[in-house]
Write an enzyme that holds these catalytic residues in place. Structure first.
Site, PDB file in Angstrom:
ATOM      1  CB  CYS A   1      -0.933   0.010   1.221  1.00 11.15           C
ATOM      2  SG  CYS A   1      -2.361  -1.068   1.054  1.00 11.15           S
TER       3      CYS A   1
ATOM      4  NE  ARG B   1       0.797  -8.575  -0.367  1.00 13.62           N
ATOM      5  CZ  ARG B   1      -0.448  -8.134  -0.184  1.00 13.62           C
ATOM      6  NH1 ARG B   1      -1.247  -8.007  -1.220  1.00 13.62           N
ATOM      7  NH2 ARG B   1      -0.879  -7.822   1.010  1.00 13.62           N
TER       8      ARG B   1
END
Length: 424
Positions: A260, A331
């Site tokens: 994000c 990630r």
């Protein structure tokens, strides 16, 4: 549409989609769909490898079923899309998962259906990218035959306090009536309440600036840390002192990775450039944060040199590889930047992280994780992630992995100031 009778399908069962499917599945029939058969199999066995949902919570979702078959998706009335929206090697938005999901849905939707997107995008992406794909594939007309909503995800991986139902949810719809339906749908599970935005674009923009603002706040603290290191001032002591003022924001320096904060600003800057505006502050913050892995590695090399330890072929132990503490998510982890830079100095780097999935790390980054470091082996130790276990170890256990003369770099302030040789 009668919401109580509507059939819901969640597209994508990752960190965002699964908690949503589980929460809806406690009280109503829900189909959880994912193209990864391995993911479906583990959920059918009652376990979530992301650890966002416990085995007990999976059992409580008695109305939730799982499938990777497109045929099983047919017949749903509300489709909620929670696929990832990463960036490519040039930091440009990669909308391929979203495009593929839209193409897939165009083959099965019916008149009256609603498609709600939760994936983070730039303002306008839902109506400019996804909707045309669905119209072309289905032959249906938007806002006449089918409708759309946008309700951005706010999941914080690994956070067991601010969970799905406890985070206020932004909602929106392509018409006033649909916006109300979407809002009512989420309000049925979100105890923290909802905020109905005036349009899909407003909801998209709100999401993308949430993480952009956070990214910039961390960037200025990282810049402070670089300055204070040159001035031989402890950054944390400065932050503690400044934090006594009521309106000083409590951010800390560090590596900014994950799916994000390190990604979303590029979605906004992409759209800004597309409409003729050259963003400056946002990209400056990104440059600072994207360079922190290299900065950490360089500072470690300097510290090793100061201790008269031979840099060439020095052995380094990196503790932690996930993008944040007590979370298995790797990630876009920025720990890889530290490793790559250290290896450019011909240092031998071992990486240990029992939270991370070794197969995933090998596949995504080409790194072979070690399960147990050898004692008295390393010229330098990097505490790269603040996992709880490292805090419990304390200085003695961490330093036990080092040779008699070594450097301990505490990137995440895991230990007390006096316990490390250098910290960010």
């Amino acid at each position: 549409m009668n919401l109580s009778e509507a059939k819901i399908a969640i597209i994508g069962l990752g960190y965002v989609g699964l908690p949503l499917a589980v929460e809806f599945g406690k009280t109503r029939s829900v189909l959880g769909f994912d193209i990864n058969r391995g993911r479906i199999d583990e959920l059918l066995e009652g376990h979530d490898s992301t650890l966002e949902v416990s085995d007990l919570e999976l059992k409580e979702a008695v109305h939730l079923s799982y499938s990777d078959s497109l045929d099983d998706l047919k017949g749903s009335n509300i489709y909620i899309v929670t696929v990832p929206t990463p960036i490519d090697d040039n930091n440009a938005p990669d909308l391929s998962p979203l495009r593929k999901s839209s193409e897939m849905l165009s083959q099965i939707i019916s008149v009256g259906d609603i498609i709600i997107f939760e994936s983070t995008v730039y303002p306008g992406a839902t109506e400019e990218v996804c909707i045309p794909i669905i119209e072309r594939g289905s032959g249906l007309t938007f806002n006449k035959d089918f409708y759309a909503g946008y309700s951005p995800e706010r999941i914080n991986p690994g956070d067991k306090v601010n969970t799905l139902t406890k985070i206020k949810k932004i909602t929106s719809g392509s018409t006033d009536e649909v916006a109300e339906l979407v809002d009512q749908l989420y309000a049925s599970i979100i105890t923290a309440g909802t905020h109905k935005a005036s349009s899909i674009k407003v909801a998209e923009a709100a999401k993308v600036i949430e993480n952009t603002q956070r990214d910039l706040n961390i960037a200025i603290i990282n810049e402070f840390a670089k300055i204070f290191n040159r001035l031989d001032i402890d950054t944390q002591e400065v932050l503690d002192a400044a934090g006594t003022k009521w309106n000083f924001l409590p951010f800390k320096p560090g590596l900014v990775g994950g799916h994000c904060i390190s990604v979303d600003p590029y979605y906004l800057t992409h759209k800004a450039k597309e409409v003729g505006y050259q963003p400056e502050v946002i990209l400056a913050g990104r440059r600072i944060n994207d360079g922190m892995g290299t900065y950490v590695a360089t500072e470690l090399v300097k510290a090793v040199s100061r201790k008269k330890i031979h840099i060439d072929e020095a052995r380094v132990l990196v503790l932690g590889f996930t993008f944040k503490g007590d979370c298995p998510d790797v990630r876009n982890t920025k720990i890889i930047d530290i490793i790559t830079e250290l290896e450019s100095f011909n240092m031998q780097v071992d990486v240990c992280d029992n939270w991370a999935d070794a197969d995933e790390v090998k596949a995504e980054y080409g790194i072979n994780l070690i399960t147990q470091p050898e004692c008295a082996t390393y010229d330098a130790i990097v505490l790269a992630v603040d996992h709880s276990e490292y805090k419990e170890w304390g200085e003695a256990k961490v330093r036990a992995y080092g040779k008699e003369k070594h450097v301990l770099y505490d990137v995440k302030y895991v230990l007390d100031k006096e316990a490390s040789d250098i910290r960010l």
